[in-house]
Motif scaffolding. Structure first.
Motif, short mmCIF file in Angstrom:
data_model
loop_
_atom_site.label_atom_id
_atom_site.label_comp_id
_atom_site.label_asym_id
_atom_site.label_seq_id
_atom_site.Cartn_x
_atom_site.Cartn_y
_atom_site.Cartn_z
N GLY A 78 0.69 -1.15 0.20
CA GLY A 78 -0.10 0.08 -0.10
C GLY A 78 0.64 1.13 -0.11
O GLY A 78 0.35 2.33 -0.39
N HIS A 79 2.04 1.12 0.58
CA HIS A 79 2.84 2.49 0.45
C HIS A 79 4.12 2.18 0.17
O HIS A 79 4.92 3.45 -0.26
CB HIS A 79 3.01 2.83 2.20
CG HIS A 79 1.65 2.98 2.77
ND1 HIS A 79 0.58 3.88 2.74
CD2 HIS A 79 1.02 2.18 3.61
CE1 HIS A 79 -0.40 3.74 3.20
NE2 HIS A 79 -0.22 2.55 3.81
N LEU A 80 4.99 1.20 -0.06
CA LEU A 80 6.32 1.39 -0.43
C LEU A 80 6.34 0.31 -1.81
O LEU A 80 5.74 -0.84 -1.88
CB LEU A 80 6.95 0.42 0.57
CG LEU A 80 7.20 1.46 1.79
CD1 LEU A 80 7.85 0.62 3.13
CD2 LEU A 80 7.80 2.61 1.64
N LEU A 81 7.50 0.61 -2.47
CA LEU A 81 8.09 -0.46 -3.51
C LEU A 81 9.08 -1.26 -2.64
O LEU A 81 9.79 -0.67 -2.24
CB LEU A 81 8.48 0.51 -4.70
CG LEU A 81 7.60 0.97 -5.67
CD1 LEU A 81 8.47 2.22 -6.74
CD2 LEU A 81 6.69 -0.19 -6.56
N HIS A 82 9.29 -2.47 -3.26
CA HIS A 82 10.21 -3.10 -2.53
C HIS A 82 11.09 -3.92 -3.87
O HIS A 82 10.53 -4.60 -4.69
CB HIS A 82 9.71 -4.51 -1.72
CG HIS A 82 8.90 -3.86 -0.70
ND1 HIS A 82 9.24 -3.58 0.77
CD2 HIS A 82 7.41 -3.59 -0.56
CE1 HIS A 82 8.33 -3.33 1.35
NE2 HIS A 82 7.30 -3.06 0.66
N GLY A 83 12.26 -3.86 -3.57
CA GLY A 83 13.20 -4.68 -4.52
C GLY A 83 14.23 -5.40 -3.74
O GLY A 83 14.75 -5.16 -2.66
N TRP A 84 14.80 -6.53 -4.56
CA TRP A 84 15.73 -7.52 -3.99
C TRP A 84 16.82 -7.65 -4.91
O TRP A 84 16.71 -7.84 -6.23
CB TRP A 84 15.17 -8.77 -3.65
CG TRP A 84 14.23 -8.71 -2.34
CD1 TRP A 84 14.31 -8.79 -1.09
CD2 TRP A 84 12.73 -8.26 -2.57
NE1 TRP A 84 13.17 -8.64 -0.36
CE2 TRP A 84 12.23 -8.43 -1.19
CE3 TRP A 84 12.05 -7.92 -3.57
CZ2 TRP A 84 10.91 -8.17 -0.86
CZ3 TRP A 84 10.53 -7.67 -3.30
CH2 TRP A 84 10.21 -7.86 -2.17
N ALA A 85 17.88 -7.84 -4.63
CA ALA A 85 19.40 -8.08 -5.23
C ALA A 85 20.37 -8.88 -4.76
O ALA A 85 20.45 -8.48 -3.41
CB ALA A 85 19.49 -6.96 -6.28
N GLY A 86 20.88 -9.77 -5.23
CA GLY A 86 22.18 -10.32 -4.52
C GLY A 86 22.92 -11.29 -5.64
O GLY A 86 23.13 -10.95 -6.62
N GLY A 87 23.52 -12.23 -4.93
CA GLY A 87 24.64 -13.10 -5.75
C GLY A 87 25.15 -14.14 -4.99
O GLY A 87 24.82 -14.14 -3.59
N GLU A 89 31.15 -8.15 -4.61
CA GLU A 89 29.56 -8.77 -4.51
C GLU A 89 28.74 -7.65 -4.13
O GLU A 89 27.59 -7.74 -4.74
CB GLU A 89 29.85 -9.81 -3.16
CG GLU A 89 30.52 -11.11 -3.43
CD GLU A 89 29.88 -11.99 -4.70
OE1 GLU A 89 28.95 -11.89 -5.11
OE2 GLU A 89 30.78 -12.69 -5.27
N VAL A 90 29.08 -6.57 -3.39
CA VAL A 90 28.19 -5.80 -2.99
C VAL A 90 27.98 -4.95 -4.48
O VAL A 90 26.78 -4.64 -4.59
CB VAL A 90 28.66 -4.70 -1.98
CG1 VAL A 90 27.92 -3.38 -1.88
CG2 VAL A 90 28.83 -5.44 -0.78
N ALA A 91 29.09 -4.52 -5.22
CA ALA A 91 28.96 -4.04 -6.39
C ALA A 91 27.88 -4.75 -7.40
O ALA A 91 27.25 -4.23 -8.35
CB ALA A 91 30.26 -3.75 -7.16
#
Length: 401
Positions: A353-362, A373-375
């Motif tokens: 209802g209020h936020l967009l959420h995104g995920w990424a990793g490796g 890995e952070v990059a």
């Protein structure tokens, strides 16, 4: 049954010829707190609507006058439950279900496209706030390397999360995300108070021509000539990739006819947006009488986003990631008559209802460099965030998918 808007079906892997002539028939939502076996719930719900998914080896024909198929979404936490593993930290987007199955039937006239909600207002996205700092991410990589050094695991996929406030209707932005280049599983799914957009290039599991097929992706470099050469030459990336291919071979062998698992393509380099990625294809003949529930238990959650051994890797994930994976690292796609095609929800975003959420990793191995890995995670997140934030003055935010 609660009514839902009749927009064009934009579910990843839905039949192209049917998308303008489908209407929602019924849906199932499930959350971890509901208990029970989510894999069995999916199979029973679809079977009750006339889709014979209790035996995927049984011949089935598409019915143009009845039920076409269903969107199937499985969160990372639900996938962990299917594997009898710990589901990890609480989700940062509790409005989203952990399992959604939406059954669609054919309608004789094209489905109208709904107009934008008059109260939604213009589309705006605020600043992204990560759930961990770059230092905390790097420290988690170091901790995983220590676990590998102790022999607890061989590889672990670490995933970070970030959220941004928004105003307006998130569905057009999520649909733009699904149109990114290389998104084999590009599309959207939404329900009351939530929406998911997917730009995944990765096949978690498909049934194609009587074969079970998975296409694990592991190994990333910038989409330049130098990046391609570096990826092909990297002993670290190839070793990491082959480890996951072996894991996927083992997953398929659990539900395959004996001796039928094959690696059809190994370490092929393909492009997603501005990144090269290494992909392999593993396939097998399904065992007699294989049902959808057993198939989901065998492949969820995907090996390329967990690690090896899978259950041990999930224990490390649960201990090191500060928030849950939510809509990412799960599954989203289509199940129809004689057809299963589920993408692994990498390159995926969600809205509550209020936020967009995104995920990424490796994937982390003994040879991983924490800062690199952070990059890499930042490089994977960048095109997703750009797709969700159109250029100033763009009219794309005024159109529903």
């Amino acid at each position: 049954m609660e009514a839902f808007s009749l927009t064009r079906v934009d579910v990843p892997a839905a039949p192209t010829a049917c998308r303008d002539n489908l209407t929602e028939r019924d849906r199932l939502h499930w959350r971890l707190r509901d208990g029970g076996d989510p894999a069995r719930l999916v199979e029973e719900f679809l079977t009750a609507h006339g889709l014979d998914v209790d035996d995927l080896t049984r011949p089935a024909a598409h019915n143009p006058g009845g039920v076409c198929g269903a969107a199937v979404y499985v969160s990372a936490a639900a996938g962990a439950v299917m594997a009898a593993a710990t589901p990890g930290a609480p989700t940062p987007a509790p409005t989203l279900p952990d399992l959604a199955v939406v059954v669609y039937a054919h309608t004789p006239t094209p489905t109208p496209t709904a107009a934008p909600a008059p109260t939604a207002g213009p589309w705006r996205v605020g600043d992204w706030t990560p759930s961990w700092s770059t230092r905390q991410h790097a420290d988690a990589v170091t901790a995983v390397r220590a676990a590998i050094g102790r022999g607890d695991v061989y590889q672990v996929n670490l995933v970070g999360h970030a959220a941004a406030p928004y105003t307006g209707d998130p569905r057009p932005a999520l649909a733009r995300l699904g149109r990114l280049p290389g998104a084999r599983y590009g599309g959207t799914l939404h329900g009351p108070g939530w929406a998911i957009g997917c730009a995944s290039p990765e096949t978690l599991i498909a049934v194609e021509g009587g074969r079970l097929v998975t296409r694990p992706i592991k190994g990333t470099r910038p989409a330049t000539a130098a990046g391609r050469a570096e990826l092909l030459a990297s002993a670290k990336e190839r070793a990491e990739h082959i480890m996951i291919v072996d894991l996927e071979r083992n997953d398929l062998a659990r539900v395959a006819a004996t001796g039928t698992v094959t690696v059809d393509e190994l370490f092929a380099v393909r492009r997603w947006c501005d990144l090269w990625q290494a992909e392999s294809t593993v396939s097998a003949t399904p065992a007699d009488g294989l049902g959808l529930a057993d198939l989901l238990r065998a492949v969820c959650p995907g090996g390329s986003v967990t690690g090896a051994p899978k259950l041990a890797a999930l224990d490390v994930v649960a201990a090191r990631e500060p928030v849950g994976r939510g809509a990412s690292m799960g599954a989203l796609g289509w199940v129809g008559a004689g057809r299963v095609d589920l993408g692994l929800t990498i390159r995926t975003a969600a809205a509550d209802g209020h936020l967009l959420h995104g995920w990424a990793g490796g994937g982390i191995t003994w040879d991983s460099d924490p800062d690199a890995e952070v990059a890499e995670a930042a490089a994977k997140a960048r095109p997703v965030r750009a797709a969700l934030t159109p250029a100033p003055g763009s009219r794309a935010d005024s159109l529903l998918p």
